[in-house]
Design an enzyme around this catalytic site. Structure first.
Site, short mmCIF file in Angstrom:
data_model
loop_
_atom_site.label_atom_id
_atom_site.label_comp_id
_atom_site.label_asym_id
_atom_site.label_seq_id
_atom_site.Cartn_x
_atom_site.Cartn_y
_atom_site.Cartn_z
CG ASP A 1 5.82 0.09 -13.25
OD1 ASP A 1 4.67 -0.39 -13.22
OD2 ASP A 1 6.06 1.22 -13.69
CG HIS B 1 2.84 2.27 -17.83
ND1 HIS B 1 2.67 1.13 -17.08
CD2 HIS B 1 3.66 3.07 -17.10
CE1 HIS B 1 3.34 1.24 -15.94
NE2 HIS B 1 3.96 2.42 -15.92
CG HIS C 1 8.27 4.77 -16.45
ND1 HIS C 1 8.99 3.93 -15.62
CD2 HIS C 1 6.97 4.46 -16.23
CE1 HIS C 1 8.17 3.17 -14.93
NE2 HIS C 1 6.92 3.48 -15.28
CG ASN D 1 6.15 -0.50 -17.39
OD1 ASN D 1 5.70 -0.67 -16.28
ND2 ASN D 1 6.74 0.61 -17.76
CB CYS E 1 0.57 2.99 -11.04
SG CYS E 1 0.32 3.77 -9.45
P1 HMG Z 1 0.07 8.00 4.28
O1 HMG Z 1 -1.00 7.02 4.70
O2 HMG Z 1 -0.32 9.40 3.98
O3 HMG Z 1 1.33 8.01 5.25
O4 HMG Z 1 0.77 7.37 3.01
P2 HMG Z 1 1.53 8.02 6.80
O5 HMG Z 1 2.81 8.70 7.03
O6 HMG Z 1 0.30 8.51 7.47
O7 HMG Z 1 1.71 6.46 7.12
C1 HMG Z 1 0.68 5.51 7.08
C2 HMG Z 1 1.22 4.16 7.54
O8 HMG Z 1 2.20 3.70 6.61
C3 HMG Z 1 1.94 4.24 8.88
O9 HMG Z 1 1.79 2.95 9.48
C4 HMG Z 1 3.39 4.41 8.49
O10 HMG Z 1 4.31 3.94 9.45
C5 HMG Z 1 3.47 3.57 7.24
P3 HMG Z 1 0.79 2.73 10.73
O11 HMG Z 1 1.21 3.73 11.76
O12 HMG Z 1 -0.59 3.01 10.17
O13 HMG Z 1 1.00 1.31 11.09
N1 HMG Z 1 4.49 4.04 6.33
C6 HMG Z 1 5.47 3.29 5.85
N2 HMG Z 1 5.79 1.99 6.05
C7 HMG Z 1 6.87 1.52 5.39
N3 HMG Z 1 7.61 2.26 4.53
C8 HMG Z 1 7.31 3.55 4.31
C9 HMG Z 1 6.21 4.10 4.99
N4 HMG Z 1 5.66 5.34 4.98
C10 HMG Z 1 4.61 5.29 5.81
N5 HMG Z 1 8.05 4.27 3.47
C11 HMG Z 1 2.65 7.06 1.57
C12 HMG Z 1 1.80 8.05 2.30
C13 HMG Z 1 3.53 7.85 0.59
C14 HMG Z 1 3.51 6.28 2.55
C15 HMG Z 1 1.74 6.07 0.80
O14 HMG Z 1 0.82 6.79 0.06
C16 HMG Z 1 2.49 5.14 -0.11
O15 HMG Z 1 3.24 4.29 0.33
N6 HMG Z 1 2.24 5.28 -1.43
C17 HMG Z 1 2.98 4.51 -2.43
C18 HMG Z 1 2.11 4.23 -3.63
C19 HMG Z 1 2.91 3.47 -4.64
O16 HMG Z 1 3.86 2.77 -4.32
N7 HMG Z 1 2.49 3.57 -5.91
C20 HMG Z 1 3.16 2.87 -6.97
C21 HMG Z 1 4.50 3.42 -7.29
S1 HMG Z 1 4.44 4.89 -8.29
C22 HMG Z 1 4.27 4.29 -9.90
O17 HMG Z 1 4.05 3.13 -10.11
C23 HMG Z 1 4.48 5.25 -11.04
C24 HMG Z 1 5.84 5.07 -11.74
O18 HMG Z 1 5.98 3.76 -12.23
C25 HMG Z 1 5.97 6.06 -12.93
C26 HMG Z 1 4.75 6.01 -13.85
O19 HMG Z 1 4.43 4.94 -14.38
O20 HMG Z 1 4.14 7.07 -13.98
C27 HMG Z 1 7.00 5.34 -10.78
MG MG Z 2 5.18 2.98 -14.07
#
Ligand code: HMG
Ligand code: MG
Length: 306
Positions: free
Chosen positions: A16, A213, A211, A258, A244
């Protein structure tokens, strides 16, 4: 006042924290940070994230980080290194890296769900089901996050019933614990008490983590309320790193910060609650990563005890 005898701290700084940093952090620095956290006594560390590198470039090196961690883990180590996995592709990467625990992350607001993982809440829960099945079949433990549990940067306040409904669905698919994310830190002791009061009607306290922030400086006060309500798993981040990238505030700023692990540990010490962390070593780790990131240490305790 009743407090838990001990607390399990979930250290989320390497994930995070670093996912939101502008300064690029190389794999060696990430591994050094994680090793120092483990050395300080943190037994659960979120070490990376198997998300799309196009979405979060800061987490692109997670596979290499895990490869190096597994070679350095002593055989009898109880330290858990966990990672986020948003889809089956993420889980496959986790399996390839021999990760023993992953977390899926849903949101309690439709707009945030779309911005963060590019699908609706219902679609995300459908996406997580096969992931959960495969994780459990591979002996990988599954944690579930819900973001925006009290407020959303795009929709404002969030209904506790929505959070309760999602939590129950995540538990039903096999998550052993739900971490309630106040993603933009807008919660106060009043709203956190209301939320937990509702969730505890259906879910035992042992299955709930918080969790929080610290964007509005409320995180420690909110932790205190959670402890009083029987919650004993608290997420926090060394040096108060974190945020995030898809949680923008109304004024265009980022919802950062956080709860700092150092500040949490200091408060737990004062309350006589066990946690297993060496505060001195933790502060040194917070200073190490703050220097690397060329930023002021975000922990008040870290600064006071320097
Ligand atoms: P999308 O664009 O809808 O997915 O993203 P897609 O299936 O169309 O894939 C797009 C491209 O990404 C493709 O590559 C896939 O292969 C690749 P391309 O063909 O264009 O070259 N891809 C991946 N590559 C590696 N690993 C993977 C993966 N999946 C697809 N797993 C997706 C949908 C969910 C993948 C995207 O939106 C994403 O990765 N989002 C993550 C966002 C994120 O990490 N946010 C921060 C974390 S959450 C947070 O911080 C909150 C938390 O702390 C709690 C709180 O504080 O509330 C947990
Ligand atoms: Mg968080």
């Amino acid at each position: 006042m009743n407090y838990p005898k001990s607390v399990r701290i979930v250290e989320v700084g390497p994930r995070d924290g670093l996912q939101n940093e502008k300064v690029a952090v190389d794999v060696a620095t990430k591994v050094a940070l994680i090793n120092q956290l483990a050395e300080a006594g943190l037994s659960y560390i979120e070490a990376g994230s198997f998300v799309s590198p196009k979405w979060v470039p800061q987490m692109a090196g997670s596979d290499q980080v895990f490869a190096q961690l597994s070679t350095q883990l002593p055989e009898n180590s109880n330290t858990v290194y966990a990672a986020l996995a948003p889809n089956l592709r993420g889980l496959e990467r986790a399996i390839d890296c021999d990760v023993k625990e992953v977390a899926v992350f849903a949101a309690a607001s439709e707009s945030f769900s779309q911005k963060n993982i590019n699908c609706s809440i219902a679609e995300s829960l459908e996406r997580f089901k096969p992931l959960a099945e495969q994780a459990l079949a591979n002996d990988i433990r599954l944690r579930g996050y819900i973001s925006c549990v009290v407020g959303c940067p795009y929709e404002g306040s969030v209904d506790t019933e929505t959070v309760a409904g999602i939590a129950k669905q995540l538990l039903a698919m096999g998550c052993y614990e739900i971490s309630l994310g106040d993603t933009i830190g807008v919660g106060t002791p009043a709203s956190i008490e209301k939320l937990l009061g509702r969730l505890l009607e259906d879910i035992p306290a042992e299955k709930i983590a918080v969790h929080l922030h610290d964007t509005y400086g409320q995180a420690l006060a909110n932790v205190l309320i959670a402890l009083q309500m029987g919650i004993s798993v608290i997420d926090s981040s060394v040096a108060g790193l974190g945020g995030c990238p898809y949680a923008k505030l109304a004024n265009g700023g980022a919802a950062s910060g956080n709860l700092a692990t150092e500040d949490l540990v200091y408060m737990l010490n004062g309350l006589g609650i066990e946690h297993g962390v060496d505060l001195k070593k933790l502060i040194a780790t917070g200073n190490f990563i703050s220097r690397k990131l060329q930023r002021v240490n975000g922990s008040k305790v870290g600064i006071a005890l320097q």
